[in-house]
Design a protein around this motif. Structure first.
Motif, PDB file in Angstrom:
ATOM      1  N   GLY A  91       0.594  -1.245  -0.111  1.00 11.23           N
ATOM      2  CA  GLY A  91       0.092  -0.176  -0.158  1.00 11.23           C
ATOM      3  C   GLY A  91       0.862   1.278   0.061  1.00 11.23           C
ATOM      4  O   GLY A  91       2.166   1.252   0.487  1.00 11.23           O
ATOM      5  N   TYR A  92       0.271   2.384  -0.555  1.00  5.51           N
ATOM      6  CA  TYR A  92       0.985   3.528  -0.679  1.00  5.51           C
ATOM      7  C   TYR A  92       0.044   4.580  -0.215  1.00  5.51           C
ATOM      8  O   TYR A  92      -1.207   4.510  -0.828  1.00  5.51           O
ATOM      9  CB  TYR A  92       1.595   4.005  -2.049  1.00  5.51           C
ATOM     10  CG  TYR A  92       2.602   2.862  -2.379  1.00  5.51           C
ATOM     11  CD1 TYR A  92       4.176   3.320  -2.224  1.00  5.51           C
ATOM     12  CD2 TYR A  92       2.430   1.808  -3.030  1.00  5.51           C
ATOM     13  CE1 TYR A  92       4.942   2.343  -2.665  1.00  5.51           C
ATOM     14  CE2 TYR A  92       3.521   0.891  -3.355  1.00  5.51           C
ATOM     15  CZ  TYR A  92       4.884   1.354  -2.884  1.00  5.51           C
ATOM     16  OH  TYR A  92       5.797   0.433  -3.483  1.00  5.51           O
ATOM     17  N   ASP A  93       0.436   5.750   0.283  1.00  5.97           N
ATOM     18  CA  ASP A  93      -0.415   6.900   0.427  1.00  5.97           C
ATOM     19  C   ASP A  93       0.354   8.142  -0.269  1.00  5.97           C
ATOM     20  O   ASP A  93       1.456   8.402  -0.349  1.00  5.97           O
ATOM     21  CB  ASP A  93      -0.127   7.398   1.827  1.00  5.97           C
ATOM     22  CG  ASP A  93      -1.394   7.006   3.002  1.00  5.97           C
ATOM     23  OD1 ASP A  93      -2.437   6.426   2.211  1.00  5.97           O
ATOM     24  OD2 ASP A  93      -1.072   6.648   4.035  1.00  5.97           O
ATOM     25  N   LEU A  94      -0.590   8.735  -1.272  1.00  5.88           N
ATOM     26  CA  LEU A  94      -0.300   9.728  -2.028  1.00  5.88           C
ATOM     27  C   LEU A  94      -0.892  11.130  -1.313  1.00  5.88           C
ATOM     28  O   LEU A  94      -2.141  11.019  -1.044  1.00  5.88           O
ATOM     29  CB  LEU A  94      -0.851   9.647  -3.427  1.00  5.88           C
ATOM     30  CG  LEU A  94      -0.660  11.086  -4.252  1.00  5.88           C
ATOM     31  CD1 LEU A  94       0.651  11.137  -4.625  1.00  5.88           C
ATOM     32  CD2 LEU A  94      -1.426  10.677  -5.637  1.00  5.88           C
ATOM     33  N   SER A  95      -0.089  12.158  -1.085  1.00  3.83           N
ATOM     34  CA  SER A  95      -0.450  13.457  -0.710  1.00  3.83           C
ATOM     35  C   SER A  95      -0.266  14.591  -1.454  1.00  3.83           C
ATOM     36  O   SER A  95       1.149  14.791  -1.975  1.00  3.83           O
ATOM     37  CB  SER A  95       0.239  13.463   0.830  1.00  3.83           C
ATOM     38  OG  SER A  95      -0.124  14.728   1.413  1.00  3.83           O
ATOM     39  N   ILE A  96      -1.060  15.319  -1.568  1.00  2.00           N
ATOM     40  CA  ILE A  96      -0.761  16.643  -2.449  1.00  2.00           C
ATOM     41  C   ILE A  96      -1.234  18.069  -1.592  1.00  2.00           C
ATOM     42  O   ILE A  96      -2.276  17.881  -0.951  1.00  2.00           O
ATOM     43  CB  ILE A  96      -1.672  16.562  -3.733  1.00  2.00           C
ATOM     44  CG1 ILE A  96      -1.154  15.464  -4.687  1.00  2.00           C
ATOM     45  CG2 ILE A  96      -1.245  17.918  -4.533  1.00  2.00           C
ATOM     46  CD1 ILE A  96      -2.083  15.184  -5.636  1.00  2.00           C
ATOM     47  N   ASP A  97      -0.142  18.786  -1.321  1.00  2.00           N
ATOM     48  CA  ASP A  97      -0.361  19.844  -0.387  1.00  2.00           C
ATOM     49  C   ASP A  97       0.098  21.180  -1.022  1.00  2.00           C
ATOM     50  O   ASP A  97       1.159  21.457  -1.490  1.00  2.00           O
ATOM     51  CB  ASP A  97       0.692  19.920   0.840  1.00  2.00           C
ATOM     52  CG  ASP A  97       0.218  20.614   1.951  1.00  2.00           C
ATOM     53  OD1 ASP A  97      -0.799  21.326   1.902  1.00  2.00           O
ATOM     54  OD2 ASP A  97       1.144  20.635   2.930  1.00  2.00           O
ATOM     55  N   ASP A  98      -1.138  21.919  -1.567  1.00  2.00           N
ATOM     56  CA  ASP A  98      -0.841  23.115  -2.299  1.00  2.00           C
ATOM     57  C   ASP A  98      -0.898  24.171  -0.968  1.00  2.00           C
ATOM     58  O   ASP A  98      -1.857  24.765  -0.661  1.00  2.00           O
ATOM     59  CB  ASP A  98      -1.976  23.342  -3.291  1.00  2.00           C
ATOM     60  CG  ASP A  98      -1.541  24.415  -4.135  1.00  2.00           C
ATOM     61  OD1 ASP A  98      -0.991  25.522  -3.902  1.00  2.00           O
ATOM     62  OD2 ASP A  98      -2.126  24.545  -5.285  1.00  2.00           O
ATOM     63  N   GLU A  99       0.363  24.765  -0.801  1.00  2.00           N
ATOM     64  CA  GLU A  99       0.242  25.827   0.169  1.00  2.00           C
ATOM     65  C   GLU A  99      -0.447  27.139  -0.206  1.00  2.00           C
ATOM     66  O   GLU A  99      -0.813  27.884   0.589  1.00  2.00           O
ATOM     67  CB  GLU A  99       1.696  26.113   0.825  1.00  2.00           C
ATOM     68  CG  GLU A  99       2.227  24.788   1.587  1.00  2.00           C
ATOM     69  CD  GLU A  99       3.439  25.049   2.450  1.00  2.00           C
ATOM     70  OE1 GLU A  99       4.153  25.955   1.936  1.00  2.00           O
ATOM     71  OE2 GLU A  99       3.726  24.229   3.192  1.00  2.00           O
ATOM     72  N   ASP A 100       0.000  27.470  -1.389  1.00  2.00           N
ATOM     73  CA  ASP A 100      -0.501  28.818  -1.843  1.00  2.00           C
ATOM     74  C   ASP A 100      -2.195  28.920  -1.838  1.00  2.00           C
ATOM     75  O   ASP A 100      -2.649  29.985  -1.488  1.00  2.00           O
ATOM     76  CB  ASP A 100      -0.249  29.175  -3.316  1.00  2.00           C
ATOM     77  CG  ASP A 100       1.378  29.177  -3.545  1.00  2.00           C
ATOM     78  OD1 ASP A 100       2.121  29.663  -2.442  1.00  2.00           O
ATOM     79  OD2 ASP A 100       1.990  29.001  -4.507  1.00  2.00           O
ATOM     80  N   LEU A 101      -2.784  27.937  -2.101  1.00  2.00           N
ATOM     81  CA  LEU A 101      -4.120  27.796  -1.941  1.00  2.00           C
ATOM     82  C   LEU A 101      -4.679  27.094  -0.691  1.00  2.00           C
ATOM     83  O   LEU A 101      -5.955  26.901  -0.624  1.00  2.00           O
ATOM     84  CB  LEU A 101      -4.609  27.114  -3.216  1.00  2.00           C
ATOM     85  CG  LEU A 101      -4.331  27.713  -4.494  1.00  2.00           C
ATOM     86  CD1 LEU A 101      -4.629  26.777  -5.744  1.00  2.00           C
ATOM     87  CD2 LEU A 101      -4.985  29.247  -4.865  1.00  2.00           C
ATOM     88  N   ASN A 102      -3.964  26.639   0.238  1.00  2.00           N
ATOM     89  CA  ASN A 102      -4.275  26.204   1.547  1.00  2.00           C
ATOM     90  C   ASN A 102      -5.068  24.858   1.212  1.00  2.00           C
ATOM     91  O   ASN A 102      -6.276  24.612   1.710  1.00  2.00           O
ATOM     92  CB  ASN A 102      -5.236  27.049   2.315  1.00  2.00           C
ATOM     93  CG  ASN A 102      -5.258  26.589   3.678  1.00  2.00           C
ATOM     94  OD1 ASN A 102      -4.446  25.599   4.086  1.00  2.00           O
ATOM     95  ND2 ASN A 102      -6.312  26.840   4.289  1.00  2.00           N
ATOM     96  N   PHE A 103      -4.841  24.024   0.244  1.00  2.00           N
ATOM     97  CA  PHE A 103      -5.335  22.704  -0.360  1.00  2.00           C
ATOM     98  C   PHE A 103      -4.585  21.707  -0.054  1.00  2.00           C
ATOM     99  O   PHE A 103      -3.410  21.679  -0.467  1.00  2.00           O
ATOM    100  CB  PHE A 103      -5.653  23.192  -1.552  1.00  2.00           C
ATOM    101  CG  PHE A 103      -6.265  21.729  -2.612  1.00  2.00           C
ATOM    102  CD1 PHE A 103      -7.766  21.597  -2.375  1.00  2.00           C
ATOM    103  CD2 PHE A 103      -5.546  20.796  -2.979  1.00  2.00           C
ATOM    104  CE1 PHE A 103      -8.273  20.321  -2.935  1.00  2.00           C
ATOM    105  CE2 PHE A 103      -6.101  19.695  -3.852  1.00  2.00           C
ATOM    106  CZ  PHE A 103      -7.595  19.393  -3.506  1.00  2.00           C
ATOM    107  N   ASN A 104      -5.191  20.582   0.236  1.00  2.00           N
ATOM    108  CA  ASN A 104      -4.402  19.262   0.625  1.00  2.00           C
ATOM    109  C   ASN A 104      -5.464  18.059   0.411  1.00  2.00           C
ATOM    110  O   ASN A 104      -6.629  18.359   0.648  1.00  2.00           O
ATOM    111  CB  ASN A 104      -4.232  18.995   2.133  1.00  2.00           C
ATOM    112  CG  ASN A 104      -3.488  17.940   2.563  1.00  2.00           C
ATOM    113  OD1 ASN A 104      -4.281  16.879   2.803  1.00  2.00           O
ATOM    114  ND2 ASN A 104      -2.179  17.709   2.260  1.00  2.00           N
TER     115      ASN A 104
END
Length: 251
Positions: A91-104
């Protein structure tokens, strides 16, 4: 071409081991095993991170497992040859964290494959029933398909390098042998492919973004091994029968 090379390496090793040891006495045992896959930063088996235009991408291995069957052929009191077949689910966890838009956003995916290992074990006797062993060899790894996951803001393509690949394997463990109830085994293993097993392409297309980072999935992993081998009696030696040259009768 790469698949052919992997197959050649695998079958050459099997042939060399068998052809050089055919004359030795052996005991053949059959066993079952389960191997939890442990996420760790050791041996390049941990999390991968990438910063692209202030968007942080992370691919992190989770707990996985492997189970299957083992065939062990005893060659001498200190050497054995092992093979078998295993089913693997990682299993793998993919995480996307866009700090400019405060989006995760987080997502997970599973990579499934099969393995056919061949290894040579060396034993050290610690007591009447306890043995320690170390082993090394190669594994033929079979990846049946690519993987695709998506959401409204991203898509994730995992493209395997080849459907057949080869890896180096190493193991250390301890074994308790009983006379009637079989062998009980506890150990640890390390699995290292010769090359990355897959390419992961993440396309983050939400919130007006267009970021496409690429990860090379290394495929290394470590396990804790639990095995049980059924009891088998030693194979009987075949007595050679000589024939008389003159009469053709056996002696």
């Amino acid at each position: 071409m790469k698949i052919r090379l992997n197959l050649l390496i695998f079958f050459c090793l099997v042939f060399i081991m068998n052809s050089s040891l055919l004359s030795q006495e052996r005991v053949t045992t059959f066993g079952i095993q389960i191997k939890p896959i442990i996420p760790s930063s050791l041996f390049n088996t941990g999390e991968q991170l990438l910063d692209q235009n202030n968007v942080f991408f992370s691919v992190k291995p989770k707990l996985g497992y492997s189970f299957g069957m083992v065939i062990r052929k005893g060659l001498t009191k200190t050497l054995s040859l092992e093979t078998g077949i295993n089913y693997l689910k990682r299993g793998y966890d993919l995480s996307i964290d866009d700090e400019d838009l405060n989006f995760n956003e987080n997502s997970n995916f599973n990579l499934i494959n099969y393995e056919i290992p061949v290894s040579l074990l060396v034993y050290v006797k610690l007591s009447r029933e306890m043995y320690m062993n170390v082993s090394g060899g190669v594994s033929m790894d079979i990846y049946p398909s690519d993987l695709y996951t998506f959401s409204p803001s991203f898509q994730n393509d995992v493209i395997v390098s080849d459907w057949i690949q080869t890896s180096l394997i190493a193991n250390v463990g301890w074994e308790y042998r009983t006379e009637e109830s079989g062998y009980f085994y506890l150990g640890g293993s390390y699995h290292r492919p010769f090359s990355p097993i897959a390419k992961e392409i993440v396309w983050y297309n939400g919130n007006g973004r267009d970021e496409r980072p690429i990860f090379e999935l290394i495929g290394n992993y470590v396990t804790i091994d639990f095995r049980y081998f059924f009891h088998e009696d030693p194979e009987k030696k075949k007595r050679k029968v000589k024939k008389s040259i003159k009469t053709g009768k056996t002696k």
